[in-house]
Design a protein around this motif. Structure first.
Motif, PDB file in Angstrom:
ATOM      1  N   PRO A 248     -24.730 -15.465   3.209  1.00 50.29           N
ATOM      2  CA  PRO A 248     -24.642 -14.169   2.528  1.00 50.29           C
ATOM      3  C   PRO A 248     -24.426 -12.985   3.450  1.00 50.29           C
ATOM      4  O   PRO A 248     -24.200 -11.875   2.964  1.00 50.29           O
ATOM      5  N   THR A 249     -24.471 -13.202   4.760  1.00 50.71           N
ATOM      6  CA  THR A 249     -24.147 -12.095   5.669  1.00 50.71           C
ATOM      7  C   THR A 249     -22.643 -11.858   5.717  1.00 50.71           C
ATOM      8  O   THR A 249     -22.196 -10.841   6.258  1.00 50.71           O
ATOM      9  N   SER A 250     -21.851 -12.777   5.162  1.00 52.53           N
ATOM     10  CA  SER A 250     -20.394 -12.675   5.207  1.00 52.53           C
ATOM     11  C   SER A 250     -19.800 -12.765   3.811  1.00 52.53           C
ATOM     12  O   SER A 250     -20.444 -13.246   2.874  1.00 52.53           O
ATOM     13  N   GLY A 251     -18.553 -12.324   3.690  1.00 51.92           N
ATOM     14  CA  GLY A 251     -17.873 -12.395   2.404  1.00 51.92           C
ATOM     15  C   GLY A 251     -16.435 -11.951   2.525  1.00 51.92           C
ATOM     16  O   GLY A 251     -15.910 -11.769   3.631  1.00 51.92           O
ATOM     17  N   TYR A 252     -15.789 -11.755   1.391  1.00 60.46           N
ATOM     18  CA  TYR A 252     -14.390 -11.349   1.346  1.00 60.46           C
ATOM     19  C   TYR A 252     -14.259  -9.866   1.002  1.00 60.46           C
ATOM     20  O   TYR A 252     -15.133  -9.279   0.360  1.00 60.46           O
ATOM     21  N   GLY A 253     -13.146  -9.314   1.397  1.00 60.53           N
ATOM     22  CA  GLY A 253     -12.757  -7.979   0.980  1.00 60.53           C
ATOM     23  C   GLY A 253     -11.295  -7.996   0.586  1.00 60.53           C
ATOM     24  O   GLY A 253     -10.533  -8.869   1.011  1.00 60.53           O
ATOM     25  N   CYS A 254     -10.892  -7.049  -0.262  1.00 60.40           N
ATOM     26  CA  CYS A 254      -9.478  -6.921  -0.621  1.00 60.40           C
ATOM     27  C   CYS A 254      -8.931  -5.639  -0.010  1.00 60.40           C
ATOM     28  O   CYS A 254      -9.681  -4.703   0.291  1.00 60.40           O
ATOM     29  N   TYR A 255      -7.628  -5.587   0.182  1.00 65.25           N
ATOM     30  CA  TYR A 255      -6.993  -4.394   0.729  1.00 65.25           C
ATOM     31  C   TYR A 255      -6.935  -3.296  -0.320  1.00 65.25           C
ATOM     32  O   TYR A 255      -6.681  -3.552  -1.503  1.00 65.25           O
ATOM     33  N   ILE A 256      -7.151  -2.061   0.107  1.00 67.60           N
ATOM     34  CA  ILE A 256      -7.159  -0.937  -0.824  1.00 67.60           C
ATOM     35  C   ILE A 256      -5.779  -0.730  -1.442  1.00 67.60           C
ATOM     36  O   ILE A 256      -5.664  -0.230  -2.580  1.00 67.60           O
ATOM     37  N   GLU A 257      -4.721  -1.126  -0.756  1.00 74.40           N
ATOM     38  CA  GLU A 257      -3.370  -0.947  -1.277  1.00 74.40           C
ATOM     39  C   GLU A 257      -3.201  -1.609  -2.644  1.00 74.40           C
ATOM     40  O   GLU A 257      -2.567  -1.057  -3.549  1.00 74.40           O
ATOM     41  N   TRP A 258      -3.786  -2.803  -2.818  1.00 71.16           N
ATOM     42  CA  TRP A 258      -3.620  -3.524  -4.081  1.00 71.16           C
ATOM     43  C   TRP A 258      -4.455  -2.874  -5.187  1.00 71.16           C
ATOM     44  O   TRP A 258      -4.051  -2.871  -6.355  1.00 71.16           O
ATOM     45  N   MET A 259      -5.605  -2.320  -4.840  1.00 69.38           N
ATOM     46  CA  MET A 259      -6.401  -1.605  -5.831  1.00 69.38           C
ATOM     47  C   MET A 259      -5.690  -0.329  -6.275  1.00 69.38           C
ATOM     48  O   MET A 259      -5.678   0.007  -7.469  1.00 69.38           O
ATOM     49  N   LEU A 260      -5.089   0.382  -5.334  1.00 68.91           N
ATOM     50  CA  LEU A 260      -4.345   1.598  -5.680  1.00 68.91           C
ATOM     51  C   LEU A 260      -3.200   1.273  -6.627  1.00 68.91           C
ATOM     52  O   LEU A 260      -2.931   2.001  -7.586  1.00 68.91           O
ATOM     53  N   GLN A 261      -2.537   0.159  -6.364  1.00 66.46           N
ATOM     54  CA  GLN A 261      -1.412  -0.247  -7.205  1.00 66.46           C
ATOM     55  C   GLN A 261      -1.866  -0.512  -8.635  1.00 66.46           C
ATOM     56  O   GLN A 261      -1.215  -0.087  -9.595  1.00 66.46           O
ATOM     57  N   ASP A 262      -3.008  -1.178  -8.804  1.00 64.17           N
ATOM     58  CA  ASP A 262      -3.514  -1.454 -10.149  1.00 64.17           C
ATOM     59  C   ASP A 262      -4.050  -0.195 -10.824  1.00 64.17           C
ATOM     60  O   ASP A 262      -4.196  -0.156 -12.051  1.00 64.17           O
ATOM     61  N   ALA A 263      -4.359   0.825 -10.030  1.00 62.29           N
ATOM     62  CA  ALA A 263      -4.779   2.110 -10.598  1.00 62.29           C
ATOM     63  C   ALA A 263      -3.578   2.950 -11.015  1.00 62.29           C
ATOM     64  O   ALA A 263      -3.742   4.027 -11.583  1.00 62.29           O
ATOM     65  N   GLY A 264      -2.365   2.444 -10.720  1.00 65.17           N
ATOM     66  CA  GLY A 264      -1.151   3.175 -11.082  1.00 65.17           C
ATOM     67  C   GLY A 264      -0.592   4.011  -9.958  1.00 65.17           C
ATOM     68  O   GLY A 264       0.332   4.802 -10.163  1.00 65.17           O
ATOM     69  N   ILE A 265      -1.145   3.854  -8.751  1.00 63.72           N
ATOM     70  CA  ILE A 265      -0.670   4.608  -7.590  1.00 63.72           C
ATOM     71  C   ILE A 265       0.124   3.659  -6.701  1.00 63.72           C
ATOM     72  O   ILE A 265      -0.441   2.804  -6.015  1.00 63.72           O
TER      73      ILE A 265
END
Length: 442
Positions: free
Chosen positions: A413-430
């Motif tokens: 649990p000290t480790s995990g995944y992250g996603c790039y902000i670029e893909w979140m911005l794209q789904d937000a319409g940016i």
């Protein structure tokens, strides 16, 4: 014959050694690492280095960017020194390098996109969503005779995770209205006409309610649900566009594990009451409640692989950043130290140190863009690592918002995944794209 073969072997060995030396030399390594495409925000600069002791002639549209301060289309370049590219205006152009001004050496597609800054979140938020229909979460057997039990829904071929979007031609996502429709159809002996969404496809079917001898009511033989609620973390707010992104991963129904197709929803201010610490094999969680006044911060309009998105009316209180910060392209994220913003008590957003231990090369949207490890002893002491409810916590590196926490490794649990902000911005319409009106190739 043997002497000829021996000479050939020696020549082969020499050629292999030569190629190995060439491949390991500085100039060849620099050339191999030199990009074919480069993206910059307006006003951003980038240094590239060939480390080759030769001179070249460069060309570039000076309306889009300039190299080494040369505000003209053609300019001399010393490839033994770094190239400083300074972006000016949104557009697309090509940086072309020719040895001795004639021999094509390297072409780099350069895209400059409008400057974008967003406010990083970190606040814990409450999420309430209603599905765009009625979700089937189970089958229920009805006693229709002393010897018989059956489920009309199962006989109508409905599966767990199906979304009933229309009944008798009317859109419906209110569970409380289903019982009356079932009774009316049962008494008149007329089946219900359903429109059902399964994944990305829709189909029609008929469902004939059955009379339950035990409870003396007409039933569909289905367990159904139309809403979900929980807590997560706000990732960003884009003030110029009035939109937000949160969670970093899709919301699924807890029984069927299928993504919820959102009809409408709200995000609300939330307060962390306590933390159940993570242990190996047992992820912990934030225990939180919605703030009493139930102030709605924004709407939920989309639920995607990268989180929830919608309009935000008001930024939650207690953020560390009041002013927007730059965002990073996926290719800018590096292995090394970074920070996350999250809440572990009350509504106070705090900053904690992490290490980005792996970055995946992604040119199109994909989850699991990076692997992160919590290194901050304060966070490890209070949470044991990443806990449920921490998903969406913004990841900051070198002053830029680069991504969001998405998942924890169950066995570490000290480790995990992250996603790039670029893909979140794209789904937000940016969408991070250049204005094509200034595009030019030279």
């Amino acid at each position: 014959m043997n002497r000829t073969a021996s000479i050939r072997r020696k020549i082969g060995i020499v050629l292999v050694l030569f190629l190995c030396l060439a491949a390991s030399s500085g100039p060849i390594r620099h050339y191999a690492a030199f990009p074919d495409e480069l993206r910059l925000f307006e006003g951003q600069s980038k240094r590239l280095h060939y480390a080759m002791p030769v001179h070249a002639q460069g060309s570039l549209d000076p309306q889009v960017a300039v190299v080494n301060g040369a505000n003209r289309e053609h300019f001399p370049v010393d490839l033994n020194k770094p190239l400083s590219i300074e972006s000016k205006n949104s557009g697309v152009t090509k940086l072309k390098l020719r040895l001795f001004g004639k021999i094509p050496f390297k072409t780099v597609k350069l895209q400059v996109v409008p400057d974008l800054r967003v406010v990083p979140g970190g606040q814990t938020i409450g999420v309430k969503v209603k599905s765009a229909g009625i979700m089937v979460v189970g089958h229920h057997l009805i006693r229709t005779s002393p010897e018989t039990r059956m489920s009309p829904g199962e006989e109508a071929k409905l599966r767990l995770g199906d979304l009933i979007v229309e009944i008798n031609g009317q859109p419906l996502n209110d569970v409380s209205k289903v019982a009356a429709l079932a009774e009316q159809a049962g008494k008149s002996n007329v089946p219900l006409d359903l429109v059902v969404q399964r994944g990305k496809s829709r189909f029609r079917t008929q469902l004939k309610p059955a009379f339950d001898l035990e409870d003396k009511v007409w039933r569909l033989g289905l367990y159904i649900r139309n809403s979900a609620a929980g807590v997560g973390t706000l990732t960003f707010y884009a003030p110029d566009q009035g939109v937000y992104g949160a969670l970093g991963h899709v919301i699924t129904d807890m029984d069927t594990q299928t993504p919820i197709v959102v009809g409408d929803g709200q995000i609300l201010q939330s307060n962390v009451l306590s933390i159940s610490k993570s242990q190996n094999g047992e992820p912990g969680e934030k225990r939180a409640n919605f703030v009493k006044e139930g102030k709605t911060l924004g709407s939920v309009e989309r639920n995607t692989s990268f989180g929830i998105f919608g309009k935000m009316r008001e930024l939650p209180d207690h953020g560390l950043h009041q002013k927007p910060v730059p965002v990073a392209f996926a290719e800018e994220v590096e292995e090394g130290p970074a920070e996350i913003l999250t809440v572990v008590n009350g509504q106070k957003v705090e900053k904690f140190n992490i290490q980005i231990v792996h970055v995946a090369k992604q040119t199109s949207p994909a989850t699991k863009g990076m692997v992160i490890r919590i290194t901050d002893p304060r966070l490890l002491e209070r949470t044991g690592g990443i806990v449920q409810g921490m998903s969406g916590s913004p990841i900051i590196q070198k002053g830029k918002l680069v991504g969001a926490v998405t998942h924890v490794f169950v066995n570490d649990p000290t480790s995990g995944y992250g996603c790039y902000i670029e893909w979140m911005l794209q789904d937000a319409g940016i969408v991070l794209q250049p204005n094509q009106t200034t595009s030019k190739a030279v």
